[in-house]
Design a protein around this motif. Structure first.
Motif, PDB file in Angstrom:
ATOM      1  N   TRP A1105       0.847  -1.189   0.000  1.00 28.61           N
ATOM      2  CA  TRP A1105       0.000   0.000   0.000  1.00 28.61           C
ATOM      3  C   TRP A1105       0.883   1.238   0.000  1.00 28.61           C
ATOM      4  O   TRP A1105       1.886   1.308   0.715  1.00 28.61           O
ATOM      5  N   ASN A1106       0.457   2.243  -0.771  1.00 23.35           N
ATOM      6  CA  ASN A1106       1.174   3.513  -0.856  1.00 23.35           C
ATOM      7  C   ASN A1106       0.235   4.643  -0.451  1.00 23.35           C
ATOM      8  O   ASN A1106      -0.958   4.625  -0.789  1.00 23.35           O
ATOM      9  N   LEU A1107       0.830   5.620   0.260  1.00 19.74           N
ATOM     10  CA  LEU A1107       0.058   6.746   0.760  1.00 19.74           C
ATOM     11  C   LEU A1107       0.216   7.926  -0.186  1.00 19.74           C
ATOM     12  O   LEU A1107       1.326   8.307  -0.558  1.00 19.74           O
ATOM     13  N   VAL A1108      -0.903   8.541  -0.535  1.00 18.55           N
ATOM     14  CA  VAL A1108      -0.925   9.735  -1.367  1.00 18.55           C
ATOM     15  C   VAL A1108      -1.656  10.817  -0.580  1.00 18.55           C
ATOM     16  O   VAL A1108      -2.805  10.614  -0.147  1.00 18.55           O
ATOM     17  N   VAL A1109      -0.958  11.977  -0.358  1.00 11.10           N
ATOM     18  CA  VAL A1109      -1.531  13.087   0.406  1.00 11.10           C
ATOM     19  C   VAL A1109      -2.350  13.926  -0.560  1.00 11.10           C
ATOM     20  O   VAL A1109      -1.825  14.472  -1.546  1.00 11.10           O
ATOM     21  N   MET A1110      -3.635  14.043  -0.253  1.00 11.43           N
ATOM     22  CA  MET A1110      -4.530  14.837  -1.076  1.00 11.43           C
ATOM     23  C   MET A1110      -4.698  16.242  -0.524  1.00 11.43           C
ATOM     24  O   MET A1110      -4.854  17.204  -1.282  1.00 11.43           O
ATOM     25  N   SER A1111      -4.680  16.411   0.789  1.00 11.79           N
ATOM     26  CA  SER A1111      -4.803  17.707   1.461  1.00 11.79           C
ATOM     27  C   SER A1111      -4.257  17.549   2.852  1.00 11.79           C
ATOM     28  O   SER A1111      -3.742  16.479   3.212  1.00 11.79           O
ATOM     29  N   VAL A1112      -4.363  18.639   3.627  1.00 12.87           N
ATOM     30  CA  VAL A1112      -3.833  18.571   4.975  1.00 12.87           C
ATOM     31  C   VAL A1112      -4.591  17.574   5.826  1.00 12.87           C
ATOM     32  O   VAL A1112      -4.068  17.031   6.797  1.00 12.87           O
ATOM     33  N   GLY A1113      -5.849  17.256   5.459  1.00 12.44           N
ATOM     34  CA  GLY A1113      -6.630  16.275   6.201  1.00 12.44           C
ATOM     35  C   GLY A1113      -7.159  15.171   5.346  1.00 12.44           C
ATOM     36  O   GLY A1113      -7.999  14.384   5.805  1.00 12.44           O
TER      37      GLY A1113
END
Length: 1233
Positions: A1105-1113
């Motif tokens: 699994w890979n994490l992708v930051v879309m916004s601060v929350g």
């Protein structure tokens, strides 16, 4: 073939038959028989020609060196002196003239060099072996450049002379076998050698002609003798001629040699004859002293000379003969320190050579020659005529009478010799003095001595202290009718230079009367004889006369000075000593006359601590024999003014001990000396001005030694300074370090030295255009008051013009501090901020510990924080900043005790002390970072003491200390507010784990979770916050290696830019409805809520699994399997307590837009995954009353909302369920096994 040797003798070889016709041996001569002689060989020609050495040539090297030096010197003069002072239009002319002159000189040198190279190519040989023949020599020579045509050159080489060496000819030295001889060869050198040869031949021919002419004249005078029978008989009988004169035969007849006994007898006989003549025959003058009679000579001594005499003959024709003379006086030799002096003792002059012979001939032939004397006998009146032999012709006495010379006048050759040698000795002394005076007039006394010699009158005149007569102003006046114009010669006579005195040295006879005892003893010693001539008492007399420059003190022009102490010493004859004695005595007399007015002047005396004194000097090297020493006020050493009349030029000289190495001071003394000597000012006035100027300069030098930069002038008009009584000659301005418009003034007044503080202001110019500087406020600095504050101090001691460095430095420091205080107070006044001055107590706990008298003289300025900050903070949002400060702010002036630039420190004490944890092993990694932050804060002049909560703002520019503080406080208040909110949050139950780690006014470091830290830094450049994240560094002994490797990685690093922007967004909102602490609560809550998602993403990354930051929350977990991509959308809800988890491909918003940011996604069976996770976690899904359950299914079971505390478990479960649904778990398990 016939062979002939050099001497013309035929050889012994067989002679072949002679040829039919014989050509002349020398082809350059004709066929005449008298030219038929053998042609000389090369060696014979070389023997006859004189040599030509290399030293006879004129070297061109020095000429080139002089040409280069002249060109370089002219160029330096042109560039350094001529061109800078000329306008631009005239510079090309001088440059062209220089180039033209230099080029012409180079062309001349080049012409000479080319002629030399063409006409004469030197061929130098350095071998002592036999030379090759001419043909061989010429064969090896190189053809030179084209030469000028000569009678024997037809295009051949220039070197046509045979090789030769010095030493083959007549009267020529042979060369050494070991030394090489340099012979110059060439056309010009050959011509010079031939020229020298013919010159020698011509001189020999001329000598031969002269000898032939002399012989011809002698032959004409010869006559053949008549037949002489006696001569013939003598020649026949004896074989010689016996009738030649004795004068011709004696020189050729051998005489018997004298034996030692004969010589001793002859000398003894001469000694007896000399004694007999001295006692019985000749008159011996009493002034002549006989030292000894030995070896046939009499050694006599006169006044300054010694003579050796003997007697020629023993009969009546015997006479005195002078054999030697030397002077008894000595010339003073120069010492080793004088130029040209050796320091050796001077010996008496003894004549030798032609000079000695000339004196002896004059004395023996004219002075000592016997003379006839006619006298009357004192007894019977008979006339007695003495012959030159010394005998007198008179009637012979009768038998029984004794012949005596008592009362007779006799010839006195010894008297004549005494007078002659005495006159000669004094003449030599006078000439010696004249040569010494002439040397002095061209040496050290150049321009101050005129030497005149009258040899007829035997008088030497020396005029000293020469000064040109002042020019007379030609007044054009109309001549009266009938009046004659003055003769032109009268004006020239009056233009003679003025002199200080005249020394006249003359050779004359003294008029001293001999006393009776000496007369009686002289008569007894002479036996009553009267000499025909008397002894002349000659000597060198000195007369000292006063000139125009030397008048003063009762002396007038033409007065005769007492010359008793000005005498000529025969044992040390020196005109310099005689002149020095006279001039020094004259200068000392004039010094007493000129300095009498100074000793009586109160203007000079009142400025002095010690009284002036007259001091004499016996050092002849000093030009001032008597000086008036005026002591000057000086702190380090005693400086004095020395005033006196120079014995060298008769002028008044003023010397200053402190002028050595000080050009300005020396020039001032020089100008004063010139003014006094030219009569433009009085000595009293100039000395007074010099004294004040020297005191002012001493003060200026003292200030420079203290490191200050004193000046005499300001950017003000002279009339403005004159109105304010600030004359540059008596006033020193020292710029203060605390202000560019304030000066520390030192004035030298008749009553002492005064000090002031001066302020310059800008006012409108008189023309109304622009501004100008003018004198503003002036504050007197009281030195006596400052000394009174000093512990153990008393009243001023010593001169009022001598200021100690300590007092001067204290005054400057106090003046600088008071000016700084004035500048700070003026800033508060401009902003209408009330303030108070608070001085430290004189005793007690708050009293200053320093013993300096300045301690406690500079107050602290106190201001209310409301008055200071409410008007200074921009925007009106400074209420929070006002509440964190104590009600009183203090402004202290620091650094003023160093005497340099002052600094203002504004002290603010915070109301609340930030609570920070102690530095343990867990947060020891913050030490370096905090130290760096503290250094950056100190660079801005801000320091913070956590123990006392005191913030200090240091302003180096005191002219902007108040606005600078307001700007800094406005920036730092934002950081202070953040620190305050963190402290308030730490008291809430939900934020108990939030702690403040460090606070340095620029950065607040906090811990929002165990081991996770954040630093909030305010950047004043863009008025924004910047958030950085890090983790605690565990102690190496307590943590494993894996923890140490990843100890510095904080999962929030990927959110740092978004979190910084979020914080700036929160702080920039000015909504009133935002309650206190909401910014900190929202930001810290955001940090705590996003931490679980970031942590679980790291664990799930191991399963793909890979994490992708879309916004601060907002986050998205992406899983790729079999070329398909699956994604879970994780969104933090606004309450910061719950997360919403759903399929990323699900449409959102009112427009049902699908976000394809991460690419094409495959739908996930969310109903099954949500149901499985919900069923698994429902055992712990107990909802509390009045609150949202921990897990809530939304969107008909396609979405799941969970609280922050369970998001890690939920995400792990959903990840496993998704893997099962897509068939990835089995392979993962196999891979794990």
């Amino acid at each position: 073939m016939t062979s002939t040797s050099l001497n013309g003798v035929a050889s012994t070889s067989t002679l072949p038959p002679p040829p039919v016709s014989v050509a002349p041996s020398n082809p350059q001569l004709g066929p005449e028989p008298y030219f038929a002689y053998p042609t000389p060989t090369e060696d014979q020609i070389e023997d006859e020609l004189p040599p030509y050495f290399e030293s006879e040539n004129v070297a061109l090297g020095p000429l080139l060196d002089r040409l280069v030096r002249k060109g370089y010197g002219d160029l330096r003069l042109l560039v350094g002196e001529a061109l800078p002072s000329l306008p631009a239009k005239q510079r090309p002319k001088h440059i062209i003239d220089y180039a033209k002159t230099t080029r012409q000189a180079l062309l001349k040198y080049l012409a000479v060099l080319r002629w030399k190279a063409a006409a004469d190519i030197a061929s130098v040989q350095h071998s002592t072996s036999a030379l090759p023949s001419t043909s061989q020599t010429n064969a090896h020579q190189t053809t030179g450049a084209a030469s000028f045509p000569t009678p024997h050159s037809n295009g051949d080489s220039n070197d046509t002379s045979p090789g030769s060496f010095v030493g083959k000819g007549k009267a020529k030295a042979q060369p050494n076998d070991n030394d090489s001889v340099t012979v110059i060869r060439g056309k010009v050198t050959d011509a010079k050698r031939v020229q020298y040869y013919f010159q020698h031949q011509n001189s020999q021919h001329d000598s031969a002609v002269l000898h032939i002419r002399h012989v011809t004249k002698g032959i004409e005078s010869l006559r053949e003798r008549n037949p002489d029978l006696l001569t013939a008989l003598s020649l026949l009988t004896t074989g010689t001629y016996n009738r030649l004169p004795t004068s011709l035969t004696d020189p050729y007849l051998s005489k018997p040699r004298l034996t030692n006994s004969a010589i001793l007898k002859l000398l003894k006989r001469l000694n007896r004859q000399i004694r007999y003549r001295l006692r019985c025959l000749d008159y011996f003058p009493p002034e002549l002293v006989v030292e000894d009679i030995r070896d046939g000579r009499m050694y006599a001594k006169g006044n300054g000379w010694r003579a050796e005499m003997t007697v020629v003959g023993f009969g009546e024709g015997a006479r005195w003969w002078l054999t030697g003379v030397e002077w008894g006086w000595k010339v003073k030799e120069k010492g080793t320190d004088d130029p040209g002096g050796s320091g050796a003792e001077t010996k008496a002059k003894r004549f030798e050579g032609d000079e000695r012979q000339g004196i002896l001939d004059l004395a023996n032939l004219e002075v000592l020659a016997p003379k006839e004397v006619e006298s009357l006998s004192s007894t019977d009146g008979e006339v007695v005529v003495e012959t030159p032999g010394g005998s007198a012709e008179k009637p012979k006495p009768e038998d029984g009478d004794v012949e005596t010379k008592e009362g007779q006048t006799v010839d006195a050759p010894l008297v004549r010799l005494y007078n002659f040698l005495q006159h000669l000795s004094l003449s030599y002394q006078l000439e010696t003095l004249f040569s010494q005076a002439a040397t002095l007039s061209q040496g050290k006394w150049r321009g101050q001595l005129i030497v005149e010699m009258d040899r007829t009158a035997k008088t030497l005149r020396i005029k000293y202290w020469i000064r040109p007569r002042p020019a007379q102003v030609q007044q054009q006046q109309q001549a009266a009718v009938g009046r004659k114009a003055p003769p032109p010669g009268s004006q020239g006579a009056s233009r003679a230079p003025m002199v200080g005195g005249i020394l006249s040295i003359s050779l004359d006879e003294t008029s001293a009367v001999q006393n009776e005892v000496e007369t009686l003893l002289g008569g007894l010693s002479s036996g009553g004889m009267k000499p025909s001539e008397r002894v002349l008492n000659l000597n060198l007399g000195v007369k000292w006369e006063i000139g125009e420059i030397g008048v003063g003190g009762g002396l007038k022009v033409g007065d005769l000075m007492d010359g008793s102490f000005v005498k000529i010493d025969p044992n040390s004859l020196s005109i310099e000593d005689l002149l020095s004695t006279a001039t020094r005595a004259h200068a000392a007399h004039l010094t007493r006359t000129h300095t009498a007015s100074l000793l009586a002047s109160p203007r000079v005396i009142q400025t002095l601590l010690n009284q002036p004194t007259l001091r004499e000097s016996d050092d002849l090297t000093l030009s001032l024999p008597l000086t008036l020493q005026i002591p000057l006020p000086s702190r380090n050493r005693l400086w004095s003014l020395h005033i006196g009349v120079s014995s060298h030029n008769g002028s008044i000289e003023i010397e200053d001990d402190g002028a050595i190495g000080n050009e300005a001071r020396a020039n001032r003394v020089k100008l004063a000396t010139t003014s006094v000597n030219e009569g433009k000012s009085r000595l009293v006035d100039d000395v007074g001005r010099l004294t004040i100027a020297i005191i002012t300069e001493n003060m200026e030098d003292q200030m420079r030694l203290l490191g200050w930069q004193p000046t005499r002038r300001l950017a003000l008009r002279s009339q403005d300074l004159g109105k304010a009584d600030l004359h540059p000659a008596t006033t020193i301005f020292v710029p203060l370090s605390s202000s560019t418009t304030h000066y520390f003034i030192t004035k030298v007044t008749p009553n002492g030295v005064a000090f002031e503080a001066l302020k310059l202001i800008r006012v409108t110019n008189d023309t109304g255009l622009g501004l100008k500087l003018a004198i503003g406020d002036r504050t007197t600095m009281d030195l006596d008051k400052l000394r009174a504050r000093r512990k153990g101090g008393g009243e001023r001691t010593g001169s009022t013009y001598e200021i100690d460095n300590r007092d001067l430095k204290d005054l400057y420091i106090l003046c600088n501090a008071l000016v700084a205080q004035t500048i700070v107070e003026q800033q508060l006044k401009d902003r209408s901020i009330p303030y108070t001055q608070q001085y430290p107590p004189t005793s007690g706990p708050g009293a200053p510990r320093s013993t300096s008298p300045l301690a406690g003289m500079v107050p602290t300025i106190c201001v209310e924080v409301g008055d200071l900050l409410r008007g200074g903070v921009k925007g009106g949002g400074g209420g929070a900043a006002l509440e964190v400060a104590m009600p009183r702010v203090c402004l202290q002036i620091e650094g003023w005790w160093k005497g340099g630039g002052c600094e203002v420190v504004t002290i603010v004490q915070l109301r609340h002390q930030p609570s920070m944890t102690s530095e343990t092993g867990a947060n020891a990694g913050l030490a370096d970072e905090r130290e760096t932050d503290c250094e950056s804060a100190r660079a801005e002049g801000i320091t913070f003491d956590p123990a006392s909560s005191i913030v200090k703002f240091r302003a180096k520019d005191i002219s902007r200390c108040v606005p600078s503080f307001l700007e800094q406080w406005e920036r730092l208040s934002k950081v202070i507010v953040v620190a305050g909110e963190v402290n308030r949050l730490s008291k809430l139950d939900a934020f108990k784990d939030v702690k403040m780690l460090s606070f340095d006014l620029r950065k607040a470091t906090l811990s929002y979770a165990k081991g996770y830290n954040a630093s909030i830094t305010y950047t004043p450049n863009n008025d924004s916050y910047q958030v950085t994240f890090f983790r605690d560094t565990p102690a190496p002994s307590l943590a494993p290696k894996a923890d140490l490797d990843g100890a510095q990685d904080n999962t929030h690093d990927i959110l740092a830019p978004l979190l910084s922007a979020k914080l700036n967004e929160l702080t920039s909102s000015r909504r009133e409805r935002v309650r206190e602490g909401s910014v900190g609560r929202e930001f810290v809550g955001l940090l705590k809520s996003t931490l679980p998602v970031l942590l679980v993403s790291q664990d799930m990354s191991k399963d793909g699994w890979n994490l992708v930051v879309m916004s601060v929350g907002g986050f998205r977990l992406v899983r790729d399997h079999e070329r398909r991509r699956y994604a879970l959308e994780v969104t933090l809800l606004p309450d910061l307590e719950h997360y919403l988890i759903q399929d990323a491909i699900a449409p959102r918003g009112p427009d049902a837009i699908v976000d394809t940011y991460t690419g094409d996604l495959t739908p996930i069976k969310m109903e099954e995954i949500v149901k499985a996770v919900f069923e698994k976690e429902k055992t712990t899904n107990a909802s509390r009353l009045g609150k949202i359950p921990p897990l809530v299914r939304l969107d008909r079971g396609k979405s799941l909302m969970c609280e922050v505390g369970r998001v890690e478990t939920v995400l792990r479960g959903m990840g496993k369920e998704l893997d099962k649904s897509i068939g990835a778990s089995r392979r993962e398990d196999i891979k794990v096994e």
